[in-house]
Design an enzyme around this catalytic site. Structure first.
Site, PDB file in Angstrom:
ATOM      1  N   GLU A  97      -0.208  -1.216   5.584  1.00 43.73           N
ATOM      2  CA  GLU A  97       1.262  -0.711   6.614  1.00 43.73           C
ATOM      3  C   GLU A  97       0.937   0.806   6.773  1.00 43.73           C
ATOM      4  O   GLU A  97       1.167   1.385   8.022  1.00 43.73           O
ATOM      5  CB  GLU A  97       2.296  -0.972   5.876  1.00 43.73           C
ATOM      6  CG  GLU A  97       3.764  -0.777   6.595  1.00 43.73           C
ATOM      7  CD  GLU A  97       4.302   0.656   6.536  1.00 43.73           C
ATOM      8  OE1 GLU A  97       5.019   0.701   7.612  1.00 43.73           O
ATOM      9  OE2 GLU A  97       3.802   1.413   5.869  1.00 43.73           O
TER      10      GLU A  97
ATOM     11  N   ASP B 113       0.817  -1.143  -0.119  1.00 45.45           N
ATOM     12  CA  ASP B 113      -0.049   0.219   0.041  1.00 45.45           C
ATOM     13  C   ASP B 113       0.762   1.249   0.034  1.00 45.45           C
ATOM     14  O   ASP B 113       2.058   1.291   0.228  1.00 45.45           O
ATOM     15  CB  ASP B 113      -0.833   0.017   1.156  1.00 45.45           C
ATOM     16  CG  ASP B 113      -0.304  -0.138   2.452  1.00 45.45           C
ATOM     17  OD1 ASP B 113       0.791  -1.127   2.790  1.00 45.45           O
ATOM     18  OD2 ASP B 113      -0.881   0.648   3.568  1.00 45.45           O
TER      19      ASP B 113
HETATM   20 ZN   LIG Z   1       6.867   2.387   4.108  1.00 42.62          ZN
END
Ligand SMILES: [Zn+2]
Length: 386
Positions: A137, A75
Site C-alpha cells: 500500500e 506494510d
Molecule cells: Zn496507511
C-alpha cells in the site's frame, strides 16, 4: 482452540513483524493465518508475482452476500534515518500513547479487524464480516486490486468496505486519486558544442516537466467542480519530486530519470491523466528519434489509486455514521485503498483510529483513546451484525 487475544495483544504481535514495504510480509501473514485457524477461521492468500508477499482475506458468518469488509494494509514505511526514542518494532506505552512503527498507519486498525473477525466467529454474526489485509500500500496501492479480485472470486459480494486509515474515527467519504510514473529519458551523448547532433535527455525531460507545469496552470485557472471544491487545492496537480541525470556540463546527457506524480480530484480519472501524459511522451519520443533513433522514453507505472468519490446515500458512509454518530462531511488529501474497493463496485468509506499526522514519523504513535474508540466502534459493528 487457543486463547482469544485482546486487540492490544494482537497489535503487539503485528508491530513486531518489520513489514517495511520493500521486505516480505509473510511472517506476519503466517501468524495471522495460524491465529485465525486456531479459532476455526480459514484465511486465504493472494500472492504477489514472486511469492515474497501475500495479501490475506477471510470471511465469517453465513456464506451469503451483503457483508462488511474491514480493510487494512500490512506494510509500513521504513524507519531508516529516523531518530526513535524506543524500538520501533516493539509497542511501547508512554503517556497514554502506543508508540511503534505502524501503530497508527495502520496496524492498530488491522489488530482491531482481526479481533473483530474472531469475535464475530465466536459470537455468531448473522451478517457476514470479512477482512482484507493487503501489501504494497505504502509504495502505491498496487497490492489492493489483485487482492480485491481474489476476495470477490472467493466470497459472496460484500455490501460495503471500511478502510481503516487513520481518520480519528471520522467518516471520510472522499479523497483524491493518484498515479505515478518513473520516467527514464534516454538521450544521445555528443559534445555540447555539437548540440543539434545529440539528444540531451535532461533537456527533453524538461519538456515533459514543462507540460506538467502548463497543466497545473490550466487546472488552477479553471472553475472547480462541486466535489473538487471540497479539496485544497481544488484541482488535480502534477508534480516531479525527484530528478537526476547527466555527467558533465559539456556532454548532452545520455540519461535523465525523474518521477511524475498525479493527484487527481474525484470526478476526473487518473487513467485519463495517464493517457494524456503517455500521448505527450509518444510525441516527444518521435521527435527525439528523428534526431537519434537510439533515443527513447521509458515509463514505469508505480502508483495507482483511484479517487474515492463521495457516494450519494452510500451504504458504507451511512453505516459508519450510524455507529460513530459523526454526521459531518470529511474528505482527506491522502490516497487510500478505498478508491480501489469503490472502483470494484463496493460502497466504501475511510474510518480508522489515529491521526494521519503521526503516520510515517519517527516515534509514530496511536493514542490509547483512539485505539479504545476503535474497539468501541468494532463492538457496535459486531452488535449490528449479530
Ligand atoms: Zn496507511
Amino acid at each position: 482452540m487457543t486463547q482469544r487475544l485482546s486487540p492490544r495483544q494482537i497489535l503487539d504481535r503485528l508491530v513486531a513483524f518489520p513489514t517495511v514495504s520493500r521486505d516480505t510480509n509473510l511472517p506476519l501473514v503466517d501468524w495471522v493465518e495460524t491465529y485465525l485457524a486456531s479459532h476455526g477461521i480459514t484465511a486465504h492468500r493472494h500472492w504477489n508475482e514472486d511469492r515474497t508477499k501475500a495479501g490475506l482475506f477471510a470471511h465469517v458468518g453465513p456464506m451469503e452476500p451483503g457483508g462488511v469488509i474491514l480493510s487494512g494494509h500490512t506494510d509500513v514505511v521504513p524507519v531508516d534515518g529516523q531518530d526513535w526514542t524506543s524500538d520501533p518494532w516493539t509497542v511501547t506505552e508512554r503517556d497514554g500513547r502506543l508508540y511503534g512503527r505502524g501503530t497508527c498507519d495502520m496496524k492498530g486498525f488491522d489488530a482491531l479487524s482481526i479481533w473483530a473477525l474472531v469475535e464475530g466467529q465466536a459470537r455468531g454474526v448473522r451478517r457476514p464480516l470479512q477482512i482484507a489485509l493487503s501489501y504494497d500500500e505504502e509504495t502505491g496501492c498496487m497490492g489492493a486490486p489483485p487482492l480485491i479480485a481474489s476476495l470477490q472470486a472467493a466470497f459472496p459480494k460484500a455490501d460495503l468496505a471500511i478502510i481503516g486509515e487513520p481518520s480519528r474515527m471520522k467518516a471520510v467519504n472522499g479523497h483524491k486519486g493518484g498515479a505515478g510514473y518513473r520516467v527514464h529519458v534516454r538521450g544521445f551523448e555528443v559534445h555540447s558544442s555539437l548540440l543539434p547532433q545529440g539528444v540531451s535527455a535532461i533537456m527533453e525531460a524538461a519538456r515533459l516537466i514543462m507540460w506538467a507545469n502548463d497543466r497545473n496552470a490550466e487546472n488552477r485557472a479553471k472553475p472547480a467542480s462541486a466535489v473538487a471544491a471540497l479539496f485544497d487545492p481544488p484541482c488535480t496537480t502534477l508534480h516531479t519530486g525527484m530528478i537526476s541525470g547527466g555527467t558533465a556540463h559539456n556532454i548532452t546527457a545520455a540519461d535523465c530519470r525523474y518521477v511524475m506524480e498525479f493527484r487527481v480530484v474525484p470526478g476526473e480519472s487518473p487513467e485519463d491523466w495517464c493517457q494524456a501524459f503517455e500521448a505527450e511522451v509518444e510525441q516527444l519520443r518521435a521527435a527525439m528519434q528523428a534526431v537519434r533513433p537510439e533515443a527513447d522514453v521509458l515509463l514505469e507505472r508505480f502508483f495507482d489509486v483511484p479517487p474515492l468519490v463521495p457516494e450519494a446515500q452510500g451504504t458504507a458512509e451511512a453505516l459508519v455514521r450510524r455507529l460513530t454518530g459523526d454526521n459531518a462531511t470529511h474528505v482527506v488529501s491522502y490516497g487510500t485503498e478505498a478508491g480501489h474497493f469503490q472502483a470494484a463496485g463496493i460502497s466504501s468509506v475511510v474510518c480508522g483510529p489515529g491521526d494521519i499526522a503521526q503516520a510515517h514519523q519517527a516515534d509514530e504513535y496511536l493514542e490509547l483513546s483512539e485505539f479504545h474508540a476503535g474497539q468501541a466502534f468494532m463492538e457496535k459493528l459486531l452488535a449490528d451484525l449479530i
